[in-house]
Design an enzyme around this catalytic site. Structure first.
Site, short mmCIF file in Angstrom:
data_model
loop_
_atom_site.label_atom_id
_atom_site.label_comp_id
_atom_site.label_asym_id
_atom_site.label_seq_id
_atom_site.Cartn_x
_atom_site.Cartn_y
_atom_site.Cartn_z
N GLY A 1 -1.07 -13.72 9.94
CA GLY A 1 -1.91 -14.39 8.95
C GLY A 1 -3.17 -13.64 8.56
O GLY A 1 -4.16 -14.24 8.14
N MET B 1 8.37 -14.58 6.08
CA MET B 1 9.60 -13.82 6.30
C MET B 1 10.87 -14.56 5.91
O MET B 1 11.96 -14.22 6.32
CB MET B 1 9.69 -13.41 7.79
CG MET B 1 8.51 -12.60 8.27
SD MET B 1 8.15 -11.20 7.21
CE MET B 1 9.24 -9.99 7.87
N LEU C 1 13.00 -17.57 -0.37
CA LEU C 1 13.04 -18.86 -1.07
C LEU C 1 14.20 -18.84 -2.07
O LEU C 1 14.45 -17.82 -2.72
CB LEU C 1 11.72 -19.09 -1.79
CG LEU C 1 10.50 -19.22 -0.84
CD1 LEU C 1 9.20 -19.12 -1.64
CD2 LEU C 1 10.55 -20.49 -0.02
N ASN D 1 3.80 -12.60 -4.03
CA ASN D 1 4.09 -12.08 -2.69
C ASN D 1 3.42 -10.72 -2.52
O ASN D 1 3.20 -10.00 -3.49
CB ASN D 1 5.60 -11.92 -2.51
CG ASN D 1 5.95 -11.36 -1.13
OD1 ASN D 1 5.41 -11.78 -0.12
ND2 ASN D 1 6.83 -10.37 -1.11
N HIS E 1 3.93 -7.08 -0.65
CA HIS E 1 4.98 -6.29 0.02
C HIS E 1 4.38 -4.93 0.38
O HIS E 1 3.73 -4.30 -0.46
CB HIS E 1 6.18 -6.13 -0.92
CG HIS E 1 7.30 -5.36 -0.31
ND1 HIS E 1 8.15 -5.89 0.64
CD2 HIS E 1 7.67 -4.06 -0.47
CE1 HIS E 1 9.01 -4.96 1.02
NE2 HIS E 1 8.74 -3.83 0.37
C1 GRF Z 1 1.97 -7.41 6.20
O1 GRF Z 1 2.25 -6.05 6.35
C2 GRF Z 1 2.52 -7.87 4.88
O2 GRF Z 1 2.60 -6.86 3.94
C3 GRF Z 1 3.89 -8.31 5.25
O3 GRF Z 1 3.71 -8.99 6.49
C4 GRF Z 1 2.72 -8.25 7.24
C5 GRF Z 1 1.85 -9.18 8.05
O4 GRF Z 1 1.04 -9.89 7.21
N1 GRF Z 1 4.46 -9.13 4.22
P1 GRF Z 1 -0.04 -10.97 7.80
O5 GRF Z 1 -0.93 -10.23 8.78
O6 GRF Z 1 0.75 -12.06 8.51
O7 GRF Z 1 -0.79 -11.44 6.60
#
Ligand code: GRF
Length: 189
Positions: A17, A92, A95, A109, A111
């Protein structure tokens, strides 16, 4: 003071997060067009939930094993809280086309690659394995195809010779935290 007409936003997370944190901090600033009204996770152990609870953001965990049923429940929750923007942040789960169609707001989103290159997982290791000179992160609109919606903003960073996927991920994550708020501003201002 959070303006009454700010766009109510839900953040979807699955893990640490850190993007939720940066979006939350941004949402409290005057220039933010959004306010965060809900955090949703598919993972009850997501560390990001500790943060959202600490900040007293309404947080809900949904078990995505029964996707159709859970998406229906989430859509009801989003409607009830008048959510108009969903920010996927380290989320993760995929949808469904139906969910994206039913949700009348925008879904974006983040990425960790320079899309359209390196869709999917393990983006940093794949870029290093391919001796790429650059990588980065992308904020895009979410459609029914994985990591394929319209690109809103990107940030390119150089891959260093001695980079591992860990060191590269760390550097890119820092850029993500700056990019996401910028993309929200670009979308609404
Ligand atoms: C990040 O690298 C993001 O790009 C990917 O998930 C990873 C963790 O994100 N989608 P966060 O720390 O949970 O925001």
């Amino acid at each position: 003071m959070i303006g009454p007409n700010k766009i109510k936003t839900a953040i979807f997370i699955s893990g640490s997060g850190t993007n939720l944190k940066s979006l939350y901090k941004f949402s409290l600033t005057k220039k933010s067009p959004i306010k965060i009204g809900l955090v949703i996770s598919n993972n009850k152990d997501a560390k990001g939930l500790l943060f959202s609870k600490k900040k007293k953001i309404i947080s809900k965990v949904f078990n995505f094993k029964r996707k159709i049923i859970v998406e229906h429940k989430i859509l009801k929750e989003l409607k009830k809280r008048k959510i108009r923007l969903i920010c996927l942040a380290g989320f993760m789960k995929i949808l469904s086309k139906n969910f994206i169609k039913k949700f009348k707001g925008k879904i974006i989103n983040i990425h960790p690659s320079l899309l359209p290159k390196y869709k999917g997982l393990n983006t940093h290791q794949r870029a290093i394995n391919n001796s790429e000179k650059f990588s980065g992160c992308t904020i895009h609109l979410v459609n029914h195809k994985l990591d394929s919606g319209k690109i809103i903003l990107q940030k390119r960073i150089k891959i260093h010779k001695q980079d591992t996927s860990k060191s590269l991920a760390k550097r890119i994550l820092k850029e993500e935290h700056k990019l996401y708020p910028k993309a929200v501003i670009k979308l609404y201002c």
